[in-house]
Design a protein around this motif. Structure first.
Motif, PDB file in Angstrom:
ATOM      1  N   TYR A 122      12.475  -0.738  -5.157  1.00  0.00           N
ATOM      2  CA  TYR A 122      11.062   0.151  -4.279  1.00  0.00           C
ATOM      3  C   TYR A 122       9.873  -0.736  -4.585  1.00  0.00           C
ATOM      4  O   TYR A 122       9.317  -1.251  -5.033  1.00  0.00           O
ATOM      5  CB  TYR A 122      11.426   1.436  -4.806  1.00  0.00           C
ATOM      6  N   ILE A 123       7.946  -0.129  -3.445  1.00  0.00           N
ATOM      7  CA  ILE A 123       7.598  -0.072  -3.637  1.00  0.00           C
ATOM      8  C   ILE A 123       6.619   1.306  -3.144  1.00  0.00           C
ATOM      9  O   ILE A 123       7.158   1.445  -2.425  1.00  0.00           O
ATOM     10  CB  ILE A 123       7.145  -1.414  -2.640  1.00  0.00           C
ATOM     11  N   HIS A 124       5.812   1.514  -3.882  1.00  0.00           N
ATOM     12  CA  HIS A 124       4.694   2.446  -3.466  1.00  0.00           C
ATOM     13  C   HIS A 124       3.616   2.064  -2.679  1.00  0.00           C
ATOM     14  O   HIS A 124       2.601   1.625  -3.895  1.00  0.00           O
ATOM     15  CB  HIS A 124       4.537   3.102  -4.676  1.00  0.00           C
ATOM     16  N   LEU A 125       3.158   1.678  -1.047  1.00  0.00           N
ATOM     17  CA  LEU A 125       1.735   1.542  -1.009  1.00  0.00           C
ATOM     18  C   LEU A 125       0.702   2.091  -1.197  1.00  0.00           C
ATOM     19  O   LEU A 125       0.673   3.373  -1.402  1.00  0.00           O
ATOM     20  CB  LEU A 125       2.081   1.672   0.447  1.00  0.00           C
ATOM     21  N   PRO A 126      -0.301   1.344  -1.418  1.00  0.00           N
ATOM     22  CA  PRO A 126      -2.006   2.798  -1.672  1.00  0.00           C
ATOM     23  C   PRO A 126      -1.543   3.439  -0.521  1.00  0.00           C
ATOM     24  O   PRO A 126      -1.809   2.352   0.907  1.00  0.00           O
ATOM     25  CB  PRO A 126      -2.336   1.542  -2.008  1.00  0.00           C
ATOM     26  N   ASN A 127      -2.655   4.447  -0.193  1.00  0.00           N
ATOM     27  CA  ASN A 127      -3.037   4.976   0.519  1.00  0.00           C
ATOM     28  C   ASN A 127      -3.401   4.065   1.592  1.00  0.00           C
ATOM     29  O   ASN A 127      -3.108   4.538   3.143  1.00  0.00           O
ATOM     30  CB  ASN A 127      -4.485   6.399  -0.059  1.00  0.00           C
ATOM     31  N   VAL A 128      -4.544   3.073   1.442  1.00  0.00           N
ATOM     32  CA  VAL A 128      -4.924   2.735   2.903  1.00  0.00           C
ATOM     33  C   VAL A 128      -3.774   1.842   3.662  1.00  0.00           C
ATOM     34  O   VAL A 128      -3.829   1.739   4.407  1.00  0.00           O
ATOM     35  CB  VAL A 128      -5.703   0.768   2.002  1.00  0.00           C
ATOM     36  N   LEU A 129      -2.118   1.623   3.170  1.00  0.00           N
ATOM     37  CA  LEU A 129      -2.015   0.948   3.243  1.00  0.00           C
ATOM     38  C   LEU A 129      -0.618   2.188   3.582  1.00  0.00           C
ATOM     39  O   LEU A 129       0.778   1.794   4.904  1.00  0.00           O
ATOM     40  CB  LEU A 129      -0.944   0.388   2.939  1.00  0.00           C
ATOM     41  N   GLY A 130      -1.055   3.081   4.077  1.00  0.00           N
ATOM     42  CA  GLY A 130      -0.098   4.380   4.754  1.00  0.00           C
ATOM     43  C   GLY A 130       0.432   4.855   3.379  1.00  0.00           C
ATOM     44  O   GLY A 130       0.894   5.938   3.807  1.00  0.00           O
ATOM     45  N   GLY A 131       0.666   5.013   2.253  1.00  0.00           N
ATOM     46  CA  GLY A 131       1.058   5.353   0.674  1.00  0.00           C
ATOM     47  C   GLY A 131       2.459   5.670   0.593  1.00  0.00           C
ATOM     48  O   GLY A 131       2.725   6.665   0.371  1.00  0.00           O
ATOM     49  N   ASP A 132       2.785   5.226   1.918  1.00  0.00           N
ATOM     50  CA  ASP A 132       4.814   5.546   1.700  1.00  0.00           C
ATOM     51  C   ASP A 132       5.438   4.206   0.456  1.00  0.00           C
ATOM     52  O   ASP A 132       4.959   3.815  -0.281  1.00  0.00           O
ATOM     53  CB  ASP A 132       5.447   4.886   2.817  1.00  0.00           C
TER      54      ASP A 132
END
Length: 313
Positions: A122-132
């Motif tokens: 799994y990966i937690h994307l940064p807010n600039v990439l959507g934050g998903d």
């Protein structure tokens, strides 16, 4: 229970063959079962000598690796990689000659490798990439066919046995199958099937020595190096900033597969049937994949308990 049954069947078949009338295994025979993290990883080398000058060889080896890490670009992530490789070799006909204490071997071989890589996490994307929070799974299967030329020299005198061998191939044919998903950021899965030919020298080097201390105890020590370069296309995740969209796009992968295997086994010359004696030992397997595109690597170092039978010269 299943592993115990497999070992019992293996020993029963080997014992039955070894007691066949006038049957003897040929020089260089090795039959082993390895235990790696509870999994059985067999190893088999069976030469057949046709008189004084010609021989054939069948070989089978299985390798497992596992790795679990975080992704360097994402602090909140987890990525696990499992790999299983089945390597089979067939030398239909080879030539050998002996001079004094030395024997020389030369053969043309067909090599087949099936490698299955399973990657998930799994990966937690940064807010600039959507934050998903993104769940990913990547399964890639390689079928690799090649023809190689191998040569070996063996020194055998009294209680000492030394073998140096090398094999090389300048070409391979590969079938690749990929099945990849990244949810929820990419709705369609990557489903890729390709066939390709590749150039680049792959080779194997092996040093193997054995010594009998007395009629009851001997030792074998060995070191092997295996190098396989591969270039192929995969569908990898990409990002379009203008539309804030993730998608799969083809990318050329340039990698090097490396195995370094070394170990030692004790064998018991006094116990011999059909020229085979029982062995027990331990080996280290360093198996890596180096990705030249990103200057990164994956792989593992594993210890394997080995038990089986080896040729008693």
């Amino acid at each position: 229970m299943r592993k115990t049954l497999l070992i019992t069947v293996f020993l029963t078949v080997t014992t039955a063959v070894s007691h066949a009338a006038e049957f003897q295994f040929s020089e260089g025979a090795d039959i082993n079962i390895g235990i790696l993290k509870g999994d059985i990883v067999p190893s088999l080398t069976l030469p057949i000598h046709w008189g004084q000058s010609f021989y054939s060889v069948m070989g089978l080896h299985i390798y497992n690796t596992s790795e679990s890490t975080t992704l360097s670009s994402f602090s909140e992530s987890r990525n696990a990689i499992f790999s299983r490789e089945i390597e089979a070799t067939l030398s239909p006909i080879g030539y050998r000659n002996s001079v004094s204490f030395f024997s020389y071997f030369l053969s043309l071989n067909y090599n087949y490798r099936n490698t299955e890589r399973k990657e998930f996490g799994y990966i937690h994307l940064p807010n600039v990439l959507g934050g998903d929070w993104v769940s990913h799974e990547n399964n890639v299967n390689f079928d690799i066919h090649s023809v190689s030329l191998s040569a070996a020299i063996v020194y055998r005198a009294g209680n000492l046995y030394v073998k140096l061998s090398a094999a090389g191939s300048p070409w391979h044919y590969m079938n690749l199958k990929q099945d990849t998903m990244m949810k929820p950021i990419i709705s369609n899965d990557a489903d890729l099937k390709t066939s390709s030919t590749g150039k680049g020298l792959s080779y194997q080097l092996l040093a193997d020595t054995g010594y009998k201390f007395n009629e009851y105890l001997g030792i074998k020590v060995y070191l092997g190096y295996d190098f396989l370069p591969l270039k192929y296309d995969l569908e990898l995740a990409d990002y379009e900033a203008a539309t804030s969209t993730f998608y799969f796009a083809k990318e050329r992968i340039d990698e090097e597969n490396i195995k370094i295997i070394y170990g030692a086994q004790l064998f018991f010359p006094a116990i011999s049937a059909a020229k085979l004696s029982p062995t027990i030992g331990y080996e280290i397997r360093e198996i890596y994949v180096k990705y030249k595109n990103s200057d990164s690597s994956s792989g593992s170092i594993e210890g394997v308990i080995i038990a089986g039978f080896t040729y008693n010269w």
